[in-house]
Design a protein around this motif. Structure first.
Motif, PDB file in Angstrom:
ATOM      1  N   THR A 104       0.834  -1.204   0.000  1.00 36.36           N
ATOM      2  CA  THR A 104       0.000   0.000   0.000  1.00 36.36           C
ATOM      3  C   THR A 104       0.865   1.248   0.000  1.00 36.36           C
ATOM      4  N   ALA A 105       1.928   1.237   0.814  1.00 35.94           N
ATOM      5  CA  ALA A 105       2.843   2.380   0.867  1.00 35.94           C
ATOM      6  C   ALA A 105       3.499   2.617  -0.497  1.00 35.94           C
ATOM      7  N   LYS A 106       3.857   1.503  -1.164  1.00 33.38           N
ATOM      8  CA  LYS A 106       4.463   1.634  -2.493  1.00 33.38           C
ATOM      9  C   LYS A 106       3.472   2.223  -3.488  1.00 33.38           C
ATOM     10  N   ALA A 107       2.205   1.762  -3.392  1.00 36.52           N
ATOM     11  CA  ALA A 107       1.182   2.271  -4.316  1.00 36.52           C
ATOM     12  C   ALA A 107       0.950   3.758  -4.094  1.00 36.52           C
ATOM     13  N   LEU A 108       0.908   4.188  -2.835  1.00 34.14           N
ATOM     14  CA  LEU A 108       0.714   5.602  -2.535  1.00 34.14           C
ATOM     15  C   LEU A 108       1.911   6.437  -3.002  1.00 34.14           C
ATOM     16  N   GLU A 109       3.093   5.896  -2.809  1.00 33.95           N
ATOM     17  CA  GLU A 109       4.305   6.606  -3.243  1.00 33.95           C
ATOM     18  C   GLU A 109       4.319   6.775  -4.756  1.00 33.95           C
ATOM     19  N   SER A 110       3.936   5.707  -5.451  1.00 35.73           N
ATOM     20  CA  SER A 110       3.866   5.777  -6.908  1.00 35.73           C
ATOM     21  C   SER A 110       2.768   6.732  -7.353  1.00 35.73           C
ATOM     22  N   GLY A 111       1.633   6.699  -6.623  1.00 35.47           N
ATOM     23  CA  GLY A 111       0.530   7.600  -6.959  1.00 35.47           C
ATOM     24  C   GLY A 111       0.902   9.050  -6.794  1.00 35.47           C
ATOM     25  N   GLU A 112       1.703   9.331  -5.779  1.00 33.49           N
ATOM     26  CA  GLU A 112       2.128  10.716  -5.542  1.00 33.49           C
ATOM     27  C   GLU A 112       2.939  11.244  -6.723  1.00 33.49           C
ATOM     28  N   LYS A 113       3.663  10.343  -7.388  1.00 36.95           N
ATOM     29  CA  LYS A 113       4.491  10.744  -8.521  1.00 36.95           C
ATOM     30  C   LYS A 113       3.673  10.930  -9.788  1.00 36.95           C
ATOM     31  N   HIS A 114       2.639  10.106  -9.951  1.00 32.55           N
ATOM     32  CA  HIS A 114       1.905  10.084 -11.208  1.00 32.55           C
ATOM     33  C   HIS A 114       0.601  10.877 -11.199  1.00 32.55           C
ATOM     34  N   LEU A 115       0.006  11.088 -10.031  1.00 31.10           N
ATOM     35  CA  LEU A 115      -1.269  11.798  -9.956  1.00 31.10           C
ATOM     36  C   LEU A 115      -1.061  13.281  -9.733  1.00 31.10           C
ATOM     37  N   SER A 116      -2.080  14.042 -10.099  1.00 31.55           N
ATOM     38  CA  SER A 116      -2.048  15.466  -9.758  1.00 31.55           C
ATOM     39  C   SER A 116      -2.204  15.592  -8.244  1.00 31.55           C
ATOM     40  N   LYS A 117      -1.866  16.753  -7.731  1.00 32.45           N
ATOM     41  CA  LYS A 117      -1.945  16.951  -6.279  1.00 32.45           C
ATOM     42  C   LYS A 117      -3.368  16.750  -5.775  1.00 32.45           C
ATOM     43  N   THR A 118      -4.352  17.252  -6.533  1.00 31.77           N
ATOM     44  CA  THR A 118      -5.762  17.124  -6.143  1.00 31.77           C
ATOM     45  C   THR A 118      -6.193  15.664  -6.124  1.00 31.77           C
ATOM     46  N   GLU A 119      -5.816  14.928  -7.166  1.00 30.69           N
ATOM     47  CA  GLU A 119      -6.191  13.512  -7.242  1.00 30.69           C
ATOM     48  C   GLU A 119      -5.502  12.695  -6.148  1.00 30.69           C
ATOM     49  N   TYR A 120      -4.240  13.029  -5.879  1.00 29.57           N
ATOM     50  CA  TYR A 120      -3.501  12.287  -4.854  1.00 29.57           C
ATOM     51  C   TYR A 120      -4.105  12.525  -3.466  1.00 29.57           C
ATOM     52  N   GLN A 121      -4.493  13.771  -3.199  1.00 31.71           N
ATOM     53  CA  GLN A 121      -5.128  14.072  -1.914  1.00 31.71           C
ATOM     54  C   GLN A 121      -6.460  13.339  -1.782  1.00 31.71           C
ATOM     55  N   LYS A 122      -7.162  13.212  -2.904  1.00 29.42           N
ATOM     56  CA  LYS A 122      -8.432  12.476  -2.890  1.00 29.42           C
ATOM     57  C   LYS A 122      -8.196  11.002  -2.550  1.00 29.42           C
ATOM     58  N   VAL A 123      -7.132  10.432  -3.105  1.00 26.81           N
ATOM     59  CA  VAL A 123      -6.802   9.026  -2.842  1.00 26.81           C
ATOM     60  C   VAL A 123      -6.401   8.835  -1.381  1.00 26.81           C
ATOM     61  N   ARG A 124      -5.564   9.725  -0.875  1.00 22.81           N
ATOM     62  CA  ARG A 124      -5.129   9.619   0.526  1.00 22.81           C
ATOM     63  C   ARG A 124      -6.319   9.759   1.486  1.00 22.81           C
ATOM     64  N   LYS A 125      -7.214  10.685   1.168  1.00 20.61           N
ATOM     65  CA  LYS A 125      -8.402  10.880   1.996  1.00 20.61           C
ATOM     66  C   LYS A 125      -9.269   9.611   1.981  1.00 20.61           C
ATOM     67  N   ALA A 126      -9.444   9.030   0.785  1.00 17.21           N
ATOM     68  CA  ALA A 126     -10.246   7.812   0.661  1.00 17.21           C
ATOM     69  C   ALA A 126      -9.610   6.674   1.459  1.00 17.21           C
ATOM     70  N   TYR A 127      -8.278   6.585   1.401  1.00 13.00           N
ATOM     71  CA  TYR A 127      -7.580   5.522   2.134  1.00 13.00           C
ATOM     72  C   TYR A 127      -7.757   5.694   3.652  1.00 13.00           C
ATOM     73  N   LYS A 128      -7.633   6.917   4.135  1.00  8.79           N
ATOM     74  CA  LYS A 128      -7.817   7.184   5.563  1.00  8.79           C
ATOM     75  C   LYS A 128      -9.245   6.854   6.001  1.00  8.79           C
ATOM     76  N   GLN A 129     -10.217   7.219   5.159  1.00  9.10           N
ATOM     77  CA  GLN A 129     -11.615   6.896   5.474  1.00  9.10           C
ATOM     78  C   GLN A 129     -11.821   5.382   5.516  1.00  9.10           C
ATOM     79  N   LEU A 130     -11.192   4.693   4.562  1.00  8.83           N
ATOM     80  CA  LEU A 130     -11.300   3.235   4.513  1.00  8.83           C
ATOM     81  C   LEU A 130     -10.766   2.609   5.803  1.00  8.83           C
ATOM     82  N   ILE A 131      -9.597   3.051   6.236  1.00  4.12           N
ATOM     83  CA  ILE A 131      -8.991   2.509   7.456  1.00  4.12           C
ATOM     84  C   ILE A 131      -9.858   2.814   8.673  1.00  4.12           C
ATOM     85  N   CYS A 132     -10.276   4.082   8.830  1.00  3.38           N
ATOM     86  CA  CYS A 132     -11.080   4.493   9.988  1.00  3.38           C
ATOM     87  C   CYS A 132     -12.413   3.768  10.040  1.00  3.38           C
TER      88      CYS A 132
END
Length: 198
Positions: free
Chosen positions: A17-45
């Motif tokens: 998961t950490a690798k996927a997020l790291e790769s996403g940070e490189k390939h996604l726009s800042k807005t899209e990456y923040q959306k993914v991180r937010k979704a991941y945090k919601q999923l965990i919580c």
């Protein structure tokens, strides 16, 4: 099938998961990456919350079953004015035997029961005894409804509840929850190394 296995592995493996997020940070726009991180945090919580809730509900089922079992046992003993029950076997037309360190024989005629006439085909019985080890009642073991079975059934119900709840929750998160759709869509794209855009 291979892609689904890879997707599941990434979802449950923190390193992947950490690798996927790291790769996403490189390939996604800042807005899209923040959306993914937010979704991941919601999923965990949400997952932690509902897992805890499910286990509390399962524990409640078991505790309730135990309480009901105790109540049923108390009512059963009160109905015979007894304090305990145990297993015994027929030793004669009006005699039952049970062993507790040593052998005890009870005369069932004292409580008005002839085993040959009332239980002609029975060998095993449940004996109800008082504090002084006096016979207060008797039931056929085959017909005896053990109060502790309520507790045993509650454990089974709790396990079934956890299985059904877990399956339902996984389907909900994967197919219907907004954060789940975002997160798993991201994982599918990151694992396939195709277009990262959501």
């Amino acid at each position: 099938m291979k892609n689904k296995a890879l997707l599941f592995s990434t979802a449950v493996n923190l390193n992947e998961t950490a690798k996927a997020l790291e790769s996403g940070e490189k390939h996604l726009s800042k807005t899209e990456y923040q959306k993914v991180r937010k979704a991941y945090k919601q999923l965990i919580c949400h997952t932690l919350f509902w897992v805890l809730t499910a286990f509390l509900c399962a524990a409640g089922i078991v505790i309730t079953g135990n309480k009901l079992s105790d109540i049923a046992e108390d009512e059963l003993l009160k109905s015979y004015n007894a304090t305990e029950y145990t297993s015994g076997v027929k030793a004669g037309p009006t005699t039952v035997l049970y062993t507790k360190g040593e052998s005890y024989y009870f005369d069932t005629s004292v409580i008005g029961i002839n085993l040959d006439s009332e239980y002609p085909n029975e060998i095993s019985f449940i004996l109800f005894l008082d504090d002084d080890n006096n016979l207060k009642g008797i039931e056929s073991k085959d017909e005896f409804s053990n109060p502790t079975s309520i507790f045993a059934h509650s454990i089974g119900i709790a396990f079934i509840f956890l299985i059904v709840f877990s399956a339902g929750y996984v389907i909900y998160v994967r197919k219907f929850s907004p954060y789940g759709k975002i997160w798993y869509s991201f994982l599918e794209r990151s694992n396939s190394e195709d277009d990262y855009h959501l």
